[in-house]
Design a protein around this motif. Structure first.
Motif, mmCIF file in Angstrom:
data_model
loop_
_atom_site.group_PDB
_atom_site.id
_atom_site.type_symbol
_atom_site.label_atom_id
_atom_site.label_comp_id
_atom_site.label_asym_id
_atom_site.label_seq_id
_atom_site.Cartn_x
_atom_site.Cartn_y
_atom_site.Cartn_z
ATOM 1 N N LEU A 20 4.144 3.285 4.298
ATOM 2 C CA LEU A 20 4.652 3.389 2.771
ATOM 3 C C LEU A 20 6.037 2.048 2.996
ATOM 4 N N GLU A 24 6.041 -0.757 0.655
ATOM 5 C CA GLU A 24 7.027 -0.852 0.538
ATOM 6 C C GLU A 24 8.015 -2.666 -0.114
ATOM 7 N N VAL A 53 5.336 2.533 -10.923
ATOM 8 C CA VAL A 53 5.951 2.089 -9.449
ATOM 9 C C VAL A 53 5.746 0.808 -9.471
ATOM 10 N N TRP A 199 -2.223 -2.086 -2.052
ATOM 11 C CA TRP A 199 -1.986 -0.572 -1.912
ATOM 12 C C TRP A 199 -3.671 -0.064 -2.409
ATOM 13 N N ASP A 203 -2.416 5.371 -1.384
ATOM 14 C CA ASP A 203 -0.948 4.702 -0.819
ATOM 15 C C ASP A 203 -0.319 4.952 -2.424
ATOM 16 N N TYR A 207 3.178 7.511 -2.679
ATOM 17 C CA TYR A 207 4.247 6.767 -2.788
ATOM 18 C C TYR A 207 5.313 7.060 -4.183
ATOM 19 N N ARG A 210 6.891 10.489 -2.973
ATOM 20 C CA ARG A 210 7.587 10.361 -1.710
ATOM 21 C C ARG A 210 9.165 10.266 -2.713
ATOM 22 N N GLU A 211 9.161 9.458 -3.653
ATOM 23 C CA GLU A 211 10.239 8.407 -4.129
ATOM 24 C C GLU A 211 10.591 9.774 -5.543
#
Lengths: 312, 442
Positions: A20, A24, A53, A199, A203, A207, A210-211
């Motif tokens: 990831l 990114e 995103v 991605w 994914d 993400y 995670r973010e």
């Protein structure tokens, strides 16, 4: 076997180059290259998860500065109100410039024929987009399309050349070696740039988790009136009304994509959190577009044909 | 040129990711490459029911087998109609241990540019060879181009073993052929797996059919254990470089300026003495950041911004490099070029070149030689036709900070851009062709 690699946590992975982090970094790299090499870039924003995103990545690429491009929404007029509210809140929060190009305006000006009430305006967006690109003299349009979405997209470059008619010619793509992205064009031509090319749907969701990226509420399970049409679950709305043969039910659903409300299907779901959505997707047996996009279900070349015409 | 082996250069392998492998799938037409990729995706459960249904429907329409897996990967209308692959298709797979980015490359010579596109970022080549015919021209050519582009690991699927009743002879013949080729190309790691993509033997699911003579990994196991994250690093036994940060973008922070880009070659740390090139100004790294905050070390492949001790004139196109092992700054390059232009490449031709984040004018001073991909020899030449590979001398109008391609794929590569159309017409690798254990002499 699918997609069960160990879920990273926010603290221990930031400086570990896991997949990831590499995706990114690559996306940020692409954004900065396009912003540097194009004279008038624009970032396309639909209000969907992929463009949420993209906005997040633009923040990471350019803060503390402002975005070196405006944000453009191609508005079909068939919107989920939750998505418009999200769009406006997010852009206001970022303090960036939002442009809106309306398919309705293209219809009113006679550029495209109105397909009629309740019919999808998805394909018409290409004309509205190309007109906006011409009007603003954009030479690069950054979008959130991914190669795992469709077999025509799987063939597309990260920077994808469009001629003066906005056409994609899949047999004449520019070589694109290493990280040497090359977006130089002649007047009237442009490139589409796809920072999320590599991605996958999973994914993107990992993400988002995670973010902690915020999404429109329709991505999570909620109860709403729906009806089944052509094997898809459509939300009942101003544009989608039951025919005498169709029955409306109130169901727990969420959306996997966000598009024209007349052709974007819902999936039955109880997933109310990102974590629950990820668990459902990892176990899903239906692709993102197969589950939710009526326009791609009828031909093996549907996306290729739309892309040739200048679609996203 | 800078020396090839640089003492003290750090290896990026400790800091690059082990859980993302990029590989290029290559092979001659009809050797079953599409079927193998389809099988790999099917058996690792990457395909959704609606995608399988579409493949089944396409198979029925064309009167083939019930589930022709080659339809999984062929995406364009013309490709389906002609039964060939024209452009690279990217596929994705994930297992418990790794994410894979698969560049499914076309076979025909006229699509070399597309093949090179797919191979240029690959860590490994998956070569499909039909055991009933052995290694054929296209696959040999592709393996050669992949090696030239820096791919130094190969997994070979010796395919269609079912057609030779899984006899050892045909497999051993392909294995010997491919191991010889790998040695000549300087590809250090070469695993040859007997498979039947059609039936799924030894692709993901192990098969006992070859148990008498093969106890190696399946194709998937070989891919899972290959070295990952190496595409931007040095090739094989060649020494790599220390840190390089081509400046992409200048961020204005509250206190000054930060220079943003991706670090390659080796990690860049706070306190590292560096030079800003091409100017050659020496300074020190005082901070390394991502958007999420300061870090002590920028790993290879990660987008960061760095701050420097001195207030220097640094902008896009400049390079921040480790002081200990800097790249060479030059406006006069010898390079191996893959030429994709419609008209022949000749001395005197002018282009724009893009090298890292720097774009500027360039002129071909001399076309020196042409590479014969059959016997890997260089013969004197004065021009190169479409899809030919050769060695040229290039004068650039702006000085570039370059490394030999074999030491660093990022700082050793550049593309030629047509000044009239802005199309990308050539791919250059700094130095002579880096094929074979020692490379070829220019």
């Amino acid at each position: 076997m699918t997609a069960t690699d160990t879920a990273p946590t926010a603290t221990d992975t930031r400086f570990r180059a896991d997949h990831l982090a590499l995706l990114e970094s690559h996306a940020i790299f692409v954004l900065r290259e396009v912003a540097s090499e194009s004279e008038r870039p624009v970032l396309l924003f639909s209000g969907g998860k992929d463009s949420a995103v993209l906005l997040h990545l633009a923040v990471k690429a350019f803060r503390p500065g402002r975005f070196p491009f405006p944000v453009l929404h191609i508005d079909t007029g068939h919107n989920f109100p939750e998505v418009l509210a999200f769009r406006d809140a997010r852009v206001a929060e970022l303090g960036e410039e939002l442009l809106v190009a309306r398919v309705q305006d293209s219809i009113d000006r006679g550029r495209v024929a109105d397909p009629g009430p309740g019919r999808s305006r998805n394909r018409l967006q290409a004309v509205t987009l190309l007109d906006a690109i011409t009007e603003h003299r954009f030479d690069a349009a950054i979008g959130g399309a991914r190669r795992d979405e469709d077999k025509a997209r799987a063939k597309e470059r990260v920077l994808s050349f469009r001629d003066t008619f906005g056409q994609w010619d899949p047999k004449r793509q520019r070589p694109e070696l290493w990280r040497l992205y090359q977006g130089r064009v002649l007047p009237g031509e442009h490139v589409r740039a796809f920072p999320l090319s590599d991605w996958t749907e999973l994914d993107v969701w990992r993400y988002i988790e995670r973010e902690g990226i915020e999404l429109p509420s329709i991505y999570f399970s909620h109860r709403r009136p729906v009806l089944e049409r052509d094997g898809m679950l459509l939300a009942v709305s101003e544009w989608v009304q039951p025919s005498p043969a169709e029955t409306v039910e109130v169901a727990s659903v969420r959306f996997r994509t966000v598009g024209d409300a007349t052709c974007t299907g819902a999936v039955r779901s109880e997933a109310r959190t990102v974590e629950a959505v990820i668990a459902e997707i990892a176990a899903s047996r239906t692709s993102e577009r197969g589950a939710t996009r009526a326009d791609d279900r009828f031909s093996e070349s549907a996306m290729e044909d739309r892309k040739r015409e200048g679609y996203f | 040129m800078a020396p090839l082996a640089t003492p003290g250069a750090s290896s990026p392998s400790e800091t690059t990711s082990a859980d993302l492998l990029r590989f290029a799938a290559i092979g001659s037409v009809d050797d079953g490459k599409s079927t193998l990729i389809g099988r790999l995706l099917l058996d690792t459960r990457q395909l959704f029911d609606d995608q399988l249904e579409a493949v089944a429907a396409a198979s029925r329409r064309r009167g083939g087998p019930a589930l022709d897996l080659s339809f999984v990967t062929d995406g364009l209308r013309a490709e389906r109609e002609q039964g060939i692959t024209i452009d690279v298709a990217y596929r994705y797979a994930a297992t418990m241990t790794r994410k894979f980015i698969i560049a499914d490359c076309p076979g025909h010579v006229q699509y070399t540019a597309n093949m090179a596109t797919g191979a240029s970022t690959a860590d490994l080549a998956l070569v499909v060879v039909d055991v009933t015919t052995g290694l054929r021209e296209q696959a040999r050519r592709h393996a050669c181009i992949a090696a030239l582009l820096g791919v130094d690991q190969m997994v070979v699927a010796a395919n269609k073993m079912d057609l030779v009743a899984w006899r050892a002879g045909p497999y051993e013949r392909v294995r010997a052929e491919m191991e010889t080729l790998a040695r000549r190309l300087g590809i250090g790691a070469c695993t040859v797996v007997p498979v039947s993509a059609l039936h799924g033997d030894n692709v993901v699911v192990p098969s006992s059919a070859a148990a008498d003579y093969y106890d190696g990994p399946t194709v998937l196991e070989a891919l899972e254990s290959a070295r990952a994250g190496s595409w931007s690093a040095a090739q094989g036994a060649h020494a790599g470089t220390a840190a390089r940060l081509p400046v992409q973008w200048v961020l204005r922070t509250g206190t000054g300026r930060a220079y943003a880009g991706i670090v390659d070659g080796g990690p860049l740390r706070v306190g590292d003495p560096v030079v800003v090139l091409p100017a050659g100004l020496a300074t020190t790294v005082t901070a390394v950041r991502t958007y999420d905050g300061p870090i002590a070390e920028a790993p290879v492949g990660i987008s960061v911004s760095v701050e420097l001790a001195d207030d220097l004139d640094v902008g896009r196109g400049d390079m921040i490099a480790a002081e200990q092992d800097p790249p060479q700054v030059t406006g006069d390059l010898e390079a191996t070029v893959c030429w994709f232009g419609a008209t022949p490449l000749c001395s005197g031709d002018r282009f724009r070149v893009k090298h890292t984040t720097r774009v500027g004018p360039a002129r071909v001073v001399e076309v020196r030689s042409r590479l014969d991909v059959h016997d890997l020899s260089l013969a004197p030449a004065s021009e190169l036709a479409d899809n030919e590979i050769g060695v040229i001398r290039l004068a650039t109008g702006t000085r570039l900070a370059v490394d030999p391609y074999r030491a660093n794929r990022v700082t050793g590569s550049l593309v030629l851009i047509d000044e009239a159309t802005h199309a990308t017409v050539g791919a250059c690798m700094v130095g002579p062709p880096s094929i074979g254990p020692l490379g070829l002499a220019g």
